[in-house]
Design an enzyme around this catalytic site. Structure first.
Site, PDB file in Angstrom:
ATOM      1  N   ARG A  56      -0.481   9.624 -13.925  1.00 50.94           N
ATOM      2  CA  ARG A  56       0.084  10.084 -12.573  1.00 50.94           C
ATOM      3  C   ARG A  56       1.444  10.218 -13.622  1.00 50.94           C
ATOM      4  O   ARG A  56       1.914  11.051 -12.382  1.00 50.94           O
ATOM      5  CB  ARG A  56      -0.259   9.436 -11.598  1.00 50.94           C
ATOM      6  N   ASP A 112      -5.818   0.851 -12.652  1.00 44.56           N
ATOM      7  CA  ASP A 112      -4.928   1.204 -11.870  1.00 44.56           C
ATOM      8  C   ASP A 112      -3.259   1.272 -13.013  1.00 44.56           C
ATOM      9  O   ASP A 112      -2.954   2.640 -12.987  1.00 44.56           O
ATOM     10  CB  ASP A 112      -3.891   0.209 -11.383  1.00 44.56           C
ATOM     11  N   SER A 163      -2.894   2.528  -5.049  1.00 39.79           N
ATOM     12  CA  SER A 163      -2.794   1.611  -6.893  1.00 39.79           C
ATOM     13  C   SER A 163      -2.010   0.635  -6.191  1.00 39.79           C
ATOM     14  O   SER A 163      -1.984  -0.608  -6.964  1.00 39.79           O
ATOM     15  CB  SER A 163      -1.045   2.703  -7.674  1.00 39.79           C
TER      16      SER A 163
HETATM   17  N1  URA Z   1       3.921   1.682  -6.756  1.00 38.21           N
HETATM   18  C1  URA Z   1       2.762   1.321  -7.061  1.00 38.21           C
HETATM   19  O1  URA Z   1       2.401   0.402  -7.298  1.00 38.21           O
HETATM   20  N2  URA Z   1       1.725   2.280  -7.317  1.00 38.21           N
HETATM   21  C2  URA Z   1       2.092   3.288  -6.974  1.00 38.21           C
HETATM   22  O2  URA Z   1       2.089   4.789  -7.202  1.00 38.21           O
HETATM   23  C3  URA Z   1       4.093   4.018  -6.569  1.00 38.21           C
HETATM   24  C4  URA Z   1       4.297   2.288  -5.998  1.00 38.21           C
END
Ligand code: URA
Length: 451
Positions: free
Chosen positions: A185, A178, A200
């Site tokens: 991203r 992530d 995520s």
């Molecule tokens: N919070 C997260 O942890 N991930 C995202 O993609 C958006 C908000």
């Protein structure tokens, strides 16, 4: 569809002959990728076997064409098993957490963790830092001198065993995919995708070792999702992912068209949380905190409904047990209790500038995104990863939508260490508010509960 870790590992061995370009093409042309294909992409990217430009192409094709329910579960799973999945079986009782999609003045984690722990439910909480206009629980906690959010996983377990709650930051062992994918991203304009946000958030939450999760999905001008329709879509996607992993889950769609509570900024929010826990503050921040803690207590089985859980929460505030639990958590994580017992003694910001209303009328709307950005500008957030936060900076916004305001009334205080910063904001502050000469209805705080 959920695969266990053994099947997942066998995917990795069978996926060596996959062709990354073919998978990007398949997604680009609107096809659905199999779990095996998604696992291959995520694990290869995490191992740096796929370059950024190819993974970016996958992200953009997924962003534009969407991911179906199975693809979203597979992505969540691949990201979850990119790191450690904590087991808390040695700790007795249910483990329940809350996740908020983020907003302005949202300090409920600080309030509900001690309430729920005082109710006898374990709260293992892994939180994030501020992101753009929205604050982060870690930054707030770190404004308490000495408070450590970087506990080791061993200390994390020990703290839950001892206090029933712990609040830490993400470690390198939790969902490392992530971390990598989120950064990519961020720079490829692929953040605002419901499947990607779902994977995520859930990959991190599922790694905590929880049995249940309450989701606070914000909606409005200060939220990631501006419309209720999109917030509900996100809530359903998060619920599907949680259910695929056999977790108990409840989502609330809640209002973020104005700051939650009155205080925005790191120490200011700790201070307001203390006031709520001492039973001195009511209003939206109190109502939402006890609704969320009520849902957590209900999920744990210690209440027969959210309402009963909220009643238990109210009692734990009024008898002082929630505040005592907060002090216990702060002490366990190294925080200086002097400031929790006497928050009035905490150093104030060097400059406190009052803002007055420029016209009469009922407050009709707040550009809550810009409110969050003003707090960031004053020093409460970061513009770059390297920026240092000023724990005393922020805004006290004294009014709520629906209140009648007279020209000249003090409506806000700006707290900062820089005259320059005050100058850049004071002249613009009234522009983010709109007033109406006719009475305005207060917005509904909890718009929907999805079980
Ligand atoms: N919070 C997260 O942890 N991930 C995202 O993609 C958006 C908000």
């Amino acid at each position: 569809m959920v695969l266990n870790k053994i099947i997942y590992n066998s995917f990795l061995t069978r996926s060596n002959n996959m062709n990354t370009v073919e998978l990007i093409r398949k997604k680009r042309d609107g096809g659905s990728l199999t779990s095996e294909e998604i696992n291959y992409l995520v694990s290869s990217y995490t191992k740096k076997e796929i370059p950024d430009y190819q993974f970016s192409a996958f992200l953009m094709s997924g962003f534009l064409n969407g991911l179906d329910k199975n693809e979203t579960s597979a992505l969540t799973e691949a990201m979850l098993y990119s790191g450690k999945v904590l087991k808390l079986d040695s700790i007795k009782g249910m483990k329940v957490d809350k996740h908020s999609t983020g907003g302005v003045g949202d300090k409920t984690s600080l309030i509900l963790a001690p309430i729920v722990a005082a109710a006898g439910v374990n709260v293992p909480m892994i939180s994030g830092r501020g992101l753009g206009h929205s604050g982060g629980t870690l930054d707030k906690l770190e404004s308490i001198p000495g408070f450590r959010t970087n506990l080791t996983l061993k200390e994390y377990k020990a703290a839950i065993k001892k206090c029933g709650a712990v609040l830490i930051g993400q470690t390198a062992e939790i969902a490392p995919a992530d971390k990598l994918i989120y950064s990519l991203r961020d720079v490829t304009a692929t953040v605002e995708s419901i499947p990607f946000i779902t994977a995520s958030i859930m990959s991190k939450k599922l790694a905590e070792g929880i049995d249940g999760l309450v989701l606070d999905v914000k909606t409005g001008s200060g939220a990631f999702m501006k419309t209720q329709k999109n917030s509900e879509k996100l809530a359903h996607s998060l619920i599907n992912a949680a259910k695929a992993f056999d977790k108990k889950v409840i989502a609330m769609i809640t209002d973020m068209n104005q700051p939650l509570g009155n205080y925005i900024g790191n120490w200011l929010e700790v201070y307001e949380s203390i006031k709520v826990l001492r039973g001195e503050v009511k209003g939206d921040i109190f109502d939402l905190s006890i609704a969320l803690s009520g849902a957590m207590i209900y999920l744990s089985g210690k209440a027969s409904s959210i309402k009963e859980g909220a009643e238990i929460s109210k009692v734990l505030i009024s008898n002082g047990k929630a505040f005592d639990k907060f002090m216990e958590i702060v002490a366990e994580q190294g925080g200086n209790l002097k400031f929790i017992k006497n928050p009035e003694k905490y150093p104030e910001a060097k400059i406190i500038e009052k803002i007055t209303a420029e016209k009469n009328g009922y407050l009709e709307s707040v550009d809550n995104y810009t409110m969050g950005m003003f707090a960031l500008e004053l020093g409460a957030g970061r513009k770059t990863k390297e920026d240092k936060i000023d724990p005393t900076a922020g805004i006290i916004f004294k009014i709520k939508i629906g209140d009648y305001i007279k020209k000249g009334d003090v409506i806000a205080e700006l707290h900062t260490s820089s005259k320059q910063k005050v100058k850049s904001i004071e002249g613009k502050f009234n522009n983010i508010l709109s007033f109406n000469s006719k009475p305005v209805k207060k917005p509904k705080l909890i718009k929907k509960i999805i079980e």
